[in-house]
Design an enzyme around this catalytic site. Structure first.
Site, PDB file in Angstrom:
ATOM      1  N   SER A  39       0.864  -1.173   0.000  1.00  0.00           N
ATOM      2  CA  SER A  39       0.000   0.000   0.000  1.00  0.00           C
ATOM      3  C   SER A  39       0.902   1.224   0.000  1.00  0.00           C
ATOM      4  O   SER A  39       1.773   1.345   0.871  1.00  0.00           O
ATOM      5  CB  SER A  39      -0.891  -0.016   1.248  1.00  0.00           C
ATOM      6  N   GLU A  40       0.726   2.116  -0.973  1.00  0.00           N
ATOM      7  CA  GLU A  40       1.752   3.151  -1.169  1.00  0.00           C
ATOM      8  C   GLU A  40       1.802   4.187  -0.045  1.00  0.00           C
ATOM      9  O   GLU A  40       2.732   4.977   0.015  1.00  0.00           O
ATOM     10  CB  GLU A  40       1.606   3.825  -2.541  1.00  0.00           C
TER      11      GLU A  40
END
Lengths: 220, 240
Positions: free
Chosen positions: A55-56
């Site tokens: 998840s960035e």
């Protein structure tokens, strides 16, 4: 379990497109999934295969949505939804997160798109004249991840093709897409100098159907 | 040693705010946003701010509060959805927005904080983001590739939200609330941090500090926090 052949004779639905994208996963892959149909890929990871989702906003190892009594405002995904962690999870800063992405350490990303060109350009962040929300991490993903998979409807709501000779919308990335999965079929190219090839067709879809709904040049 | 702990956000920001200044803010969506410091900046009335922050809050939450009071002249952000007042000001040309890819924004803060004035990246090559920027070729795995020059961000002030800090400012984050707070902490001339707990020196493991004390110049305990959730998602417990 979703199969690609459960009675739909007119192409794949959203889940089936996601299931097709999941067939590109390999054991041990680190993967970033975009918002929308790409998120559904997480539900289609084959049993026994270990795939770590990134998840960035700063997390490796995304768990499922939390139980109601385990909701934590400090634990969200890139879509700002509450999620849970796994025993294997790690957290890091946005700069470390994008170092991972831009440094070519993520094996695969699955993204939505408004347009893809026959040369692999992708447009998925803005429509001129409409409110611009921003590109978020999409430009970093298409520039940095090893393999870029686009999952999108073959045609826009008005019927216009989305796999086209040249993008009309502002680009998210140039010459970056490796594989395109639409509701009608799959196009792939072996490298960024080669044309896309029609790899497979959804059940009930013919090569002529795809030809008539596509303006991009591709190899059959 | 100089005392870093201040009684509240207004005191911690005293003497640091001026019209037209640039502020780097941590947070992703509403997760890990420095809400006490934002409230104090609203109350100060300082105007024409340039704010580097991944998002712009939502209506009446986070940086959305500073937009509502028209104190922001320019945003440097990667994604600004979920904010109607932002949209109104942007479409009416009352607010300048520099859209910056999320990874480029994080790296611009990191680079600014590390004394690196610019760096080359592949992100944005061939897009609007590349307009007006120097393009340079470097050898990549598949031959020469184009990269664009992006600038580091040096802000007049950084505002961040942490979980715990000790009395000298060694600071820890919790889960995905770390996000932009870590690079933002480094790129301001002064970083003011708000945390949920301030603990005695010696009670944090020195091997596990996320932001070393050198970056944190002023510190407040902002508790109690009423952390907001943008999109609540849950699953059912399977019955036994």
């Amino acid at each position: 379990m979703m199969t690609a052949h459960d009675g739909n004779t007119n192409g794949w639905d959203r889940n089936q497109m996601a299931a097709r994208a999941a067939r590109e996963l390999k054991d041990g892959f680190y993967v970033n999934l975009g918002i929308g149909i790409p998120t559904l890929v997480a539900n289609n990871i084959p049993e026994g295969m270990t795939v770590t989702l990134q998840s960035e906003n700063g997390m490796l190892g995304i768990g499922p949505f939390p139980y109601p009594d385990e909701v934590d405002a400090d634990l969200i995904n890139a879509g700002k939804q509450t999620i849970s962690e796994l025993d294997s999870t790690s957290y890091f800063s946005s700069s470390d997160s994008f170092a991972m992405i831009r440094g070519g350490h993520i094996d695969l990303t699955v993204l939505g798109a408004m347009e893809v060109s026959e040369g692999g350009d992708i447009a998925n962040w803005m429509i001129p004249g409409k409110m611009i929300k921003g590109m978020g991490g999409a430009m970093d993903l298409v520039a940095g991840v090893k393999r870029i998979i686009v999952v999108m409807e073959h045609n826009a709501k008005d019927g216009s093709p989305k796999f086209i000779p040249a993008c009309t919308l502002p680009l998210t990335g140039r010459n970056s897409v490796d594989l395109i999965i639409t509701d009608l079929g799959v196009f792939e190219r072996p490298d960024h100098g080669s044309p896309f090839k029609l790899l497979e067709m959804a059940p009930g879809v013919t090569a002529e159907d795809i030809r008539s709904k596509t303006t991009a040049h591709y190899v059959e | 040693m100089a005392q870093k702990i201040y009684p509240d956000a207004a005191a911690a920001l005293d003497g640091l705010l001026f019209d037209g200044m640039t502020i780097a803010a941590g947070g992703f969506g509403l997760c890990g946003i420095p809400e006490r410091l934002i409230d104090a900046i609203v109350a100060s009335g300082v105007k024409n701010l340039t704010i580097a922050s991944n998002n712009a809050g939502i209506d009446n939450e986070g940086l959305g509060k500073l937009l509502r009071t028209r104190q922001v002249g320019k945003m440097i952000s990667s994604y600004v959805g979920e904010n109607k007042e932002f949209e109104r000001q942007y479409l009416a040309d009352e607010l300048e927005v520099e859209f910056c890819p999320q990874g480029t924004l994080a790296e611009r803060m990191r680079a600014g904080g590390a004394g690196i004035p610019g760096f080359y990246t592949k992100t944005g090559v061939g897009t609007q983001v590349a307009h007006g920027k120097e393009v340079k070729q470097f050898d990549g795995p598949n031959g020469p590739e184009e990269y664009i020059l992006e600038r580091g961000i040096r802000a007049d002030l950084s505002i961040i939200k942490g979980w715990k800090a000790d009395e000298v400012g060694n600071l820890l984050f919790r889960k995905t609330a770390r996000n932009f707070n870590q690079p933002a902490a480094t790129c301001g001339r002064i970083c003011v941090a708000e945390v949920e707990q301030i603990v005695p020196v010696g009670s944090l493991d020195p091997d596990c500090i996320h932001v070393p004390s050198i970056y944190v110049k002023r510190l407040i305990n902002g508790s109690p926090y009423d952390k907001k959730i943008e999109f609540m998602m849950t699953r059912e417990r399977e019955s036994a």
